[in-house]
Design a protein around this motif. Structure first.
Motif, PDB file in Angstrom:
ATOM      1  N   HIS A  39     -14.161 129.030 100.853  1.00 14.69           N
ATOM      2  CA  HIS A  39     -14.842 127.747 101.092  1.00 14.69           C
ATOM      3  C   HIS A  39     -16.324 127.802 100.724  1.00 14.69           C
ATOM      4  O   HIS A  39     -17.004 126.773 100.769  1.00 14.69           O
ATOM      5  N   LEU A  40     -16.823 128.979 100.393  1.00 14.70           N
ATOM      6  CA  LEU A  40     -18.240 129.095 100.022  1.00 14.70           C
ATOM      7  C   LEU A  40     -18.421 128.633  98.588  1.00 14.70           C
ATOM      8  O   LEU A  40     -17.682 129.049  97.687  1.00 14.70           O
TER       9      LEU A  40
ATOM     10  N   SER B  72     -13.039 134.902 108.456  1.00 16.60           N
ATOM     11  CA  SER B  72     -11.622 134.581 108.615  1.00 16.60           C
ATOM     12  C   SER B  72     -11.345 133.251 107.920  1.00 16.60           C
ATOM     13  O   SER B  72     -11.730 132.192 108.416  1.00 16.60           O
ATOM     14  N   ALA B  73     -10.708 133.330 106.764  1.00  9.67           N
ATOM     15  CA  ALA B  73     -10.393 132.119 105.973  1.00  9.67           C
ATOM     16  C   ALA B  73     -11.653 131.357 105.588  1.00  9.67           C
ATOM     17  O   ALA B  73     -11.667 130.124 105.619  1.00  9.67           O
ATOM     18  N   VAL B  74     -12.702 132.051 105.216  1.00  7.39           N
ATOM     19  CA  VAL B  74     -13.992 131.412 104.926  1.00  7.39           C
ATOM     20  C   VAL B  74     -14.453 131.604 103.476  1.00  7.39           C
ATOM     21  O   VAL B  74     -14.944 130.660 102.852  1.00  7.39           O
TER      22      VAL B  74
ATOM     23  N   LEU C 221     -21.231 125.792 109.850  1.00  7.10           N
ATOM     24  CA  LEU C 221     -22.055 124.811 109.154  1.00  7.10           C
ATOM     25  C   LEU C 221     -21.871 123.404 109.738  1.00  7.10           C
ATOM     26  O   LEU C 221     -22.814 122.619 109.801  1.00  7.10           O
TER      27      LEU C 221
ATOM     28  N   ARG D 266      -3.543 127.591 114.688  1.00  8.73           N
ATOM     29  CA  ARG D 266      -4.423 128.687 114.264  1.00  8.73           C
ATOM     30  C   ARG D 266      -4.828 129.538 115.463  1.00  8.73           C
ATOM     31  O   ARG D 266      -4.964 130.737 115.375  1.00  8.73           O
TER      32      ARG D 266
ATOM     33  N   SER E  22     -25.253 127.040 111.640  1.00 10.11           N
ATOM     34  CA  SER E  22     -25.922 127.550 110.427  1.00 10.11           C
ATOM     35  C   SER E  22     -26.878 126.485 109.915  1.00 10.11           C
ATOM     36  O   SER E  22     -26.474 125.333 109.716  1.00 10.11           O
TER      37      SER E  22
ATOM     38  N   SER F  90     -10.527 131.185 115.192  1.00  5.68           N
ATOM     39  CA  SER F  90     -10.686 132.636 115.011  1.00  5.68           C
ATOM     40  C   SER F  90     -11.557 133.221 116.128  1.00  5.68           C
ATOM     41  O   SER F  90     -11.315 134.335 116.589  1.00  5.68           O
TER      42      SER F  90
ATOM     43  N   CYS G 116     -17.021 129.993 111.775  1.00  6.17           N
ATOM     44  CA  CYS G 116     -16.017 130.008 112.859  1.00  6.17           C
ATOM     45  C   CYS G 116     -15.272 128.686 112.970  1.00  6.17           C
ATOM     46  O   CYS G 116     -14.314 128.584 113.742  1.00  6.17           O
ATOM     47  N   GLY G 117     -15.702 127.670 112.218  1.00  6.24           N
ATOM     48  CA  GLY G 117     -14.983 126.394 112.226  1.00  6.24           C
ATOM     49  C   GLY G 117     -14.885 125.812 113.620  1.00  6.24           C
ATOM     50  O   GLY G 117     -15.861 125.772 114.382  1.00  6.24           O
TER      51      GLY G 117
HETATM   52  C1  LIG Z   1     -10.839 127.279 107.057  1.00  4.17           C
HETATM   53  S1  LIG Z   1     -12.208 127.240 108.084  1.00  4.17           S
HETATM   54  C2  LIG Z   1     -11.945 128.730 109.001  1.00  4.17           C
HETATM   55  C3  LIG Z   1     -12.420 128.590 110.410  1.00  4.17           C
HETATM   56  C4  LIG Z   1     -12.182 129.783 111.298  1.00  4.17           C
HETATM   57  N1  LIG Z   1     -12.852 130.961 110.806  1.00  4.17           N
HETATM   58  C5  LIG Z   1     -10.712 130.034 111.508  1.00  4.17           C
HETATM   59  O1  LIG Z   1     -10.207 131.068 111.042  1.00  4.17           O
HETATM   60  O2  LIG Z   1     -10.065 129.215 112.140  1.00  4.17           O
HETATM   61  C6  LIG Z   1     -13.614 127.659 107.057  1.00  4.17           C
HETATM   62  C7  LIG Z   1     -14.919 127.324 107.728  1.00  4.17           C
HETATM   63  O3  LIG Z   1     -16.024 127.858 106.985  1.00  4.17           O
HETATM   64  C8  LIG Z   1     -17.110 126.967 107.152  1.00  4.17           C
HETATM   65  N2  LIG Z   1     -18.098 127.196 106.087  1.00  4.17           N
HETATM   66  C9  LIG Z   1     -17.940 126.981 104.773  1.00  4.17           C
HETATM   67  N3  LIG Z   1     -19.084 127.295 104.123  1.00  4.17           N
HETATM   68  C10 LIG Z   1     -19.970 127.708 105.050  1.00  4.17           C
HETATM   69  C11 LIG Z   1     -21.320 128.157 104.980  1.00  4.17           C
HETATM   70  N4  LIG Z   1     -21.948 128.228 103.816  1.00  4.17           N
HETATM   71  N5  LIG Z   1     -21.936 128.509 106.126  1.00  4.17           N
HETATM   72  C12 LIG Z   1     -21.271 128.442 107.314  1.00  4.17           C
HETATM   73  N6  LIG Z   1     -19.984 128.021 107.430  1.00  4.17           N
HETATM   74  C13 LIG Z   1     -19.347 127.657 106.312  1.00  4.17           C
HETATM   75  C14 LIG Z   1     -16.460 125.607 107.032  1.00  4.17           C
HETATM   76  O4  LIG Z   1     -17.286 124.589 107.574  1.00  4.17           O
HETATM   77  C15 LIG Z   1     -15.174 125.821 107.797  1.00  4.17           C
HETATM   78  O5  LIG Z   1     -15.279 125.458 109.135  1.00  4.17           O
END
Ligand SMILES: C[S@@+](CC[C@H](N)C(=O)[O-])C[C@H]1O[C@@H](n2cnc3c(N)ncnc32)[C@H](O)[C@@H]1O
Length: 351
Positions: A187-188, A182-184, A138, A81, A163, A120, A115-116
């Motif tokens: 996941h929400l 970015s790819a987030v 998170l 990534r 967060s 990214s 940002c995982g």
């Molecule tokens: C697939 S990862 C993408 C990470 C990074 N943006 C990248 O592109 O490599 C999605 C990330 O979103 C985070 N995430 C999901 N829900 C969230 C929330 N409500 N608040 C903050 N982060 C969150 C997850 O913990 C996860 O690390």
């Protein structure tokens, strides 16, 4: 007279190190060009491994940290990534610079929300060395990996923050010129989308941009992010849960029969649509302007999908798919392409 063939012994001149984890081991071979070749070998053969090999410049301790946190199934994927220029880097270059010029980011505050483990964030910090980037996440474990990664690069234009909850931003986080998911988004959880996205919108400055990319399109015929199952995007939640639990092939096989719906939502089983996202961008004084990419020769999200996803050799099939998606969009205004790369500008509402 038979001349005996000489026994050729393969001599491996390069050092191979084995990194261990309960989920599997990683074979790390030093290459002549200074990089390392990684091979991920899962303990359980049925475990779904996103990428089985990759090449990396990371030091061994960083690779071990990623293995400890992301486990063997995601090790090579997580490294790629950041380091593979055709992965997140290409998605961000196309997804941002097809809407806004690189110079517009100079000296600006950018939020890398979710940002995982910092892939990214590292890409953004290298793309925009004159900007200030804030990464929020998170998971504390992922943030620890992100910190080690940024330290490895010596990137000083980044701050990372935790967060406080799935629906909150850190107090005093400030305002941003650009916010990037970015790819987030996928996941929400539903309530996080409803509560958090308006909060993100409120910390975006006037005339700022919200980018949502690498998000699966909920309108596409295949749920391509989590299960790989056709028509799952159109199934009601109870049926989608049953299908994901019972399916024993493809990416879905990694989910056990007792997986909860919330777990699958967090995994990203429900993508999004532009219309859904627009419903969260509410504010009395500001309206979202949904943009089409107009730079780098693109015209819409379908062009972006085509450009960022075309693997060599599959061009004719993808070109046909692109033509079909364009025709459907023209006739119905619906974008049925697999992935969303969206941008919204925050404009003052005129009355
Ligand atoms: C697939 S990862 C993408 C990470 C990074 N943006 C990248 O592109 O490599 C999605 C990330 O979103 C985070 N995430 C999901 N829900 C969230 C929330 N409500 N608040 C903050 N982060 C969150 C997850 O913990 C996860 O690390």
């Amino acid at each position: 007279v038979r001349v005996p063939t000489p026994q050729v012994r393969e001599v491996n001149a390069f050092v191979t190190t084995v990194l261990e984890h309960p989920t599997g081991k990683a074979l790390v071979t030093e290459l002549a060009d200074g990089r390392k070749r990684l091979q991920a070998i899962p303990t359980n053969r049925n475990l779904f491994v996103q990428r089985t090999t990759c090449k990396t410049r990371y030091p061994l301790d960083l690779i071990q940290t990623i293995l400890d946190v992301k486990e063997i199934g995601s090790l090579c994927d997580e490294i790629s990534r950041d380091e593979d220029p055709t992965y997140v880097q290409r998605d961000l270059e196309l997804g941002l610079l097809s809407y806004v010029s690189a110079s517009a980011f100079e000296g600006k505050r950018i939020l890398d929300f979710g940002c995982g483990s910092g892939a990214s964030t590292s890409v953004l910090a290298r793309m925009f060395p004159e900007s200030h980037i804030v990464g929020t996440e998170l998971s504390k474990e992922f943030l620890a990996v992100a910190r080690q990664r940024l330290q490895y690069y010596g990137l000083s234009n980044v701050n990372l923050s935790h967060s406080p909850s799935g629906t909150d931003l850190q107090e005093g986080i400030g305002a941003f010129d650009f916010i990037i998911l970015s790819a987030v988004f996928e996941h929400l959880l539903p309530q996080e989308r409803e509560i958090l996205v308006p909060k993100l919108w409120s910390v975006l400055k006037e005339d700022g941009y919200l980018f949502i990319n690498q998000t699966p399109n909920r309108l596409w015929l295949i749920e391509n992010h989590t299960t790989g199952l056709p028509l799952l995007n159109y199934a009601p939640n109870w049926l989608a849960l049953e299908a994901a639990r019972r399916c024993r092939f493809g990416p879905a096989k990694r989910y056990s029969p007792d997986s909860s719906w919330e777990f699958l939502l967090r995994e990203g089983i429900r993508g999004g649509t532009k219309d859904e996202i627009l419903t969260y961008l509410t504010n009395d004084s500001y309206s979202p302007v949904s943009l089409e990419p107009c730079r780098l020769g693109f015209r819409d999200n379908i062009d972006l999908w085509y450009s960022s996803s075309v693997p060599r050799g599959k061009r004719p099939v993808k070109a046909i798919m692109k033509g079909v998606y364009k025709a459907i969009k023209k006739a119905t205004n619906l974008d049925l392409s697999p992935w969303l790369t969206l941008a919204f500008k925050k404009a003052r509402t005129t009355r």
